[in-house]
Design a protein around this motif. Sequence first.
Motif, mmCIF file in Angstrom:
data_model
loop_
_atom_site.group_PDB
_atom_site.id
_atom_site.type_symbol
_atom_site.label_atom_id
_atom_site.label_comp_id
_atom_site.label_asym_id
_atom_site.label_seq_id
_atom_site.Cartn_x
_atom_site.Cartn_y
_atom_site.Cartn_z
ATOM 1 N N GLY A 197 1.045 -1.215 0.188
ATOM 2 C CA GLY A 197 -0.068 0.068 -0.067
ATOM 3 C C GLY A 197 0.843 1.073 -0.051
ATOM 4 O O GLY A 197 1.873 1.837 -0.087
ATOM 5 N N ALA A 198 -0.005 2.227 -0.304
ATOM 6 C CA ALA A 198 0.860 3.537 -0.304
ATOM 7 C C ALA A 198 1.543 3.947 1.113
ATOM 8 O O ALA A 198 1.231 3.467 2.178
ATOM 9 N N SER B 125 10.165 1.967 -0.540
ATOM 10 C CA SER B 125 11.492 2.854 -0.868
ATOM 11 C C SER B 125 12.684 2.456 0.628
ATOM 12 O O SER B 125 13.515 2.061 -0.101
ATOM 13 N N TYR C 158 19.273 3.557 6.677
ATOM 14 C CA TYR C 158 17.387 4.331 6.208
ATOM 15 C C TYR C 158 17.848 5.830 6.030
ATOM 16 O O TYR C 158 18.677 6.214 6.981
ATOM 17 N N GLY D 140 15.175 8.281 5.237
ATOM 18 C CA GLY D 140 13.201 8.872 5.403
ATOM 19 C C GLY D 140 12.654 9.458 4.623
ATOM 20 O O GLY D 140 11.345 9.060 4.822
ATOM 21 N N TYR E 283 12.152 9.337 0.024
ATOM 22 C CA TYR E 283 12.056 9.738 -0.856
ATOM 23 C C TYR E 283 11.510 10.596 -2.171
ATOM 24 O O TYR E 283 10.244 10.835 -1.934
ATOM 25 N N SER F 25 9.133 9.035 -4.444
ATOM 26 C CA SER F 25 7.972 7.721 -3.828
ATOM 27 C C SER F 25 6.751 7.782 -4.815
ATOM 28 O O SER F 25 6.032 6.911 -5.047
ATOM 29 N N SER G 101 5.586 1.459 -7.240
ATOM 30 C CA SER G 101 4.608 2.489 -6.606
ATOM 31 C C SER G 101 3.259 3.326 -7.211
ATOM 32 O O SER G 101 4.035 3.225 -7.870
ATOM 33 N N LYS G 102 2.583 3.130 -6.698
ATOM 34 C CA LYS G 102 0.987 3.586 -6.892
ATOM 35 C C LYS G 102 1.330 2.265 -7.695
ATOM 36 O O LYS G 102 0.337 3.128 -9.740
ATOM 37 N N ASN H 26 6.019 -3.721 8.060
ATOM 38 C CA ASN H 26 7.135 -2.271 8.457
ATOM 39 C C ASN H 26 6.937 -1.813 9.036
ATOM 40 O O ASN H 26 5.624 -1.907 10.003
ATOM 41 N N LYS H 27 7.553 -0.840 10.063
ATOM 42 C CA LYS H 27 7.764 0.134 10.874
ATOM 43 C C LYS H 27 7.619 0.051 12.045
ATOM 44 O O LYS H 27 6.517 0.279 13.585
ATOM 45 N N ASP I 112 9.175 -0.075 14.155
ATOM 46 C CA ASP I 112 9.265 0.589 15.762
ATOM 47 C C ASP I 112 8.273 1.832 16.679
ATOM 48 O O ASP I 112 8.288 2.177 17.467
ATOM 49 N N LEU I 113 7.040 1.580 15.378
ATOM 50 C CA LEU I 113 5.330 1.870 15.959
ATOM 51 C C LEU I 113 5.310 0.489 16.457
ATOM 52 O O LEU I 113 4.108 1.120 16.012
ATOM 53 N N LEU J 231 15.010 8.483 14.614
ATOM 54 C CA LEU J 231 15.849 6.874 13.778
ATOM 55 C C LEU J 231 17.213 7.144 13.370
ATOM 56 O O LEU J 231 17.499 8.596 12.832
ATOM 57 N N LEU K 222 17.472 0.324 10.192
ATOM 58 C CA LEU K 222 16.578 0.995 10.116
ATOM 59 C C LEU K 222 15.508 -0.714 11.521
ATOM 60 O O LEU K 222 16.419 -1.517 11.466
HETATM 61 N N1 LIG Z 1 9.101 5.149 12.094
HETATM 62 C C1 LIG Z 1 8.947 4.146 10.557
HETATM 63 N N2 LIG Z 1 9.041 5.444 9.416
HETATM 64 C C2 LIG Z 1 9.365 4.459 8.028
HETATM 65 C C3 LIG Z 1 9.988 3.895 8.548
HETATM 66 N N3 LIG Z 1 10.091 2.774 7.071
HETATM 67 C C4 LIG Z 1 9.224 4.271 6.636
HETATM 68 N N4 LIG Z 1 9.093 5.496 6.988
HETATM 69 C C5 LIG Z 1 8.348 6.546 6.723
HETATM 70 O O1 LIG Z 1 7.086 6.510 5.760
HETATM 71 C C6 LIG Z 1 7.319 7.073 4.579
HETATM 72 C C7 LIG Z 1 6.856 6.818 3.612
HETATM 73 O O2 LIG Z 1 7.626 5.512 3.171
HETATM 74 P P1 LIG Z 1 8.242 5.234 1.574
HETATM 75 O O3 LIG Z 1 9.049 4.150 1.647
HETATM 76 O O4 LIG Z 1 8.579 6.609 1.056
HETATM 77 O O5 LIG Z 1 7.097 4.543 1.710
HETATM 78 P P2 LIG Z 1 6.894 3.629 0.006
HETATM 79 O O6 LIG Z 1 5.647 2.678 0.310
HETATM 80 O O7 LIG Z 1 7.723 3.438 -0.693
HETATM 81 O O8 LIG Z 1 6.252 5.119 -0.907
HETATM 82 P P3 LIG Z 1 5.037 4.931 -1.823
HETATM 83 O O9 LIG Z 1 5.663 4.653 -3.124
HETATM 84 O O10 LIG Z 1 4.313 6.342 -1.821
HETATM 85 O O11 LIG Z 1 3.501 4.358 -2.093
HETATM 86 C C8 LIG Z 1 7.872 8.306 5.039
HETATM 87 O O12 LIG Z 1 8.380 9.180 5.358
HETATM 88 C C9 LIG Z 1 9.454 7.158 6.069
HETATM 89 O O13 LIG Z 1 10.177 7.655 6.710
HETATM 90 C C10 LIG Z 1 9.956 2.672 9.676
HETATM 91 O O14 LIG Z 1 10.272 1.420 9.578
HETATM 92 N N5 LIG Z 1 9.923 3.474 10.481
#
Ligand SMILES: Nc1nc2c(ncn2[C@@H]2O[C@H](COP(=O)(O)OP(=O)(O)OP(=O)(O)O)[C@@H](O)[C@H]2O)c(=O)[nH]1
Length: 328
Positions: free
Chosen positions: A14-15, A20, A31, A33, A35, A37, A62-63, A118-119, A121-122, A268, A272
């Motif tokens: 998803g978005a 990335s 890591y 923050g 990109y 996207s 992406s998308k 992913n994420k 840390d949250l 962060l 990662l």
């Molecule tokens: N807290 C946290 N934030 C993250 C993590 N991974 C990515 N992010 C944040 O999430 C947001 C989106 O990250 P992207 O890597 O651009 O996500 P994406 O899925 O490629 O985005 P799209 O291609 O637009 O769908 C950014 O602000 C990142 O900094 C993580 O592991 N932890």
Amino acid sequence: MTNLNRIRVVVMGGARVGKSAVTVRYLTKRYIGEYSSSTDFLYRHCVTFDSVTTEVEILDTSKCAAMGCLDEHLRWGEAFVVVYSVCDALSFHDARDLLEKVAAAKLPGYCTTLLLGNKRDLDHSRAPPDRDVVRGRGAPAAARGAAARQAARGRRPAQQRRDQCARGRRRPQRDPDGPGRQASAGRAVGEVLDAGARRGRVLPRGQAPRLPPRARRRRALGEGAHRHQGAGRRLHAGDCRARHSHHHEEGPAGVGARRPHAHHHHGLDDELRGHDAVVHAPDGGLCRPHLVDGHLACRVVGVDASTRDFGVYGNAECRCGRNHCASS
Ligand SMILES: Nc1nc2c(ncn2[C@@H]2O[C@H](COP(=O)(O)OP(=O)(O)OP(=O)(O)O)[C@@H](O)[C@H]2O)c(=O)[nH]1
């Protein structure tokens, strides 16, 4: 027939789930923050394992649902990393839909999928999916997916959780089915896949083995199970893939190099944060990457939950001898 010395990996999800971030982390060990996207990127990368070099082509999408590229990506890919955010229930349902599409498009014996939460840390902001939905009860798959999405959209607490997650101040979410146990989207996704008549099982969270410190040091020095080479040369890709971005440039030094406007996400560092990783092995089984006699047991493409690393692990055949990895 799959060329074992070259693997095409599609990173989907998803978005804003961090596709990335995960990809660039893999390629650069950093890591970053933010990109660009809005476009897809194709990277070429080499991994050496047991003296065999495998070329990994990674397509960071992406998308692609909106751009109509999904079918093309499904045809192109041999392995799929489906990413969701553990604090975004909608992204979990998107991941579920994508897994179903991969399963429908590919013969199970010819592709590996990895589901990545992913994420982490949250983690304190985890958004547990509707358990009835993820267990696959009651309705056909498509209807379940639509109902789940609708439910997630309409549910105020879920929205609140996401908002609080974004603000990073939500307290731990408790699993209603298990007193004292924290809800795990990763575990629930394992149940989804299990319900899909796959015979594997998912190891409980936390059971993925950690490498001992010495092995981690060896791995960091490149003496361990795998070695990365030539990180991240971007290639030209198909029509719907972008050929230029000011964030990503041709050449190993360009990818992931810090830009003045690229900043670390709040809280962060270069490490990662952890992921949930559930592997859907080519034989239809499920497992987390795990060590047997110091070796990673399954040949998977994705995140090693124990080391938080992301790569190609193990040989083509699984050495773990567990049922979920036994060949059919
Ligand atoms: N807290 C946290 N934030 C993250 C993590 N991974 C990515 N992010 C944040 O999430 C947001 C989106 O990250 P992207 O890597 O651009 O996500 P994406 O899925 O490629 O985005 P799209 O291609 O637009 O769908 C950014 O602000 C990142 O900094 C993580 O592991 N932890």
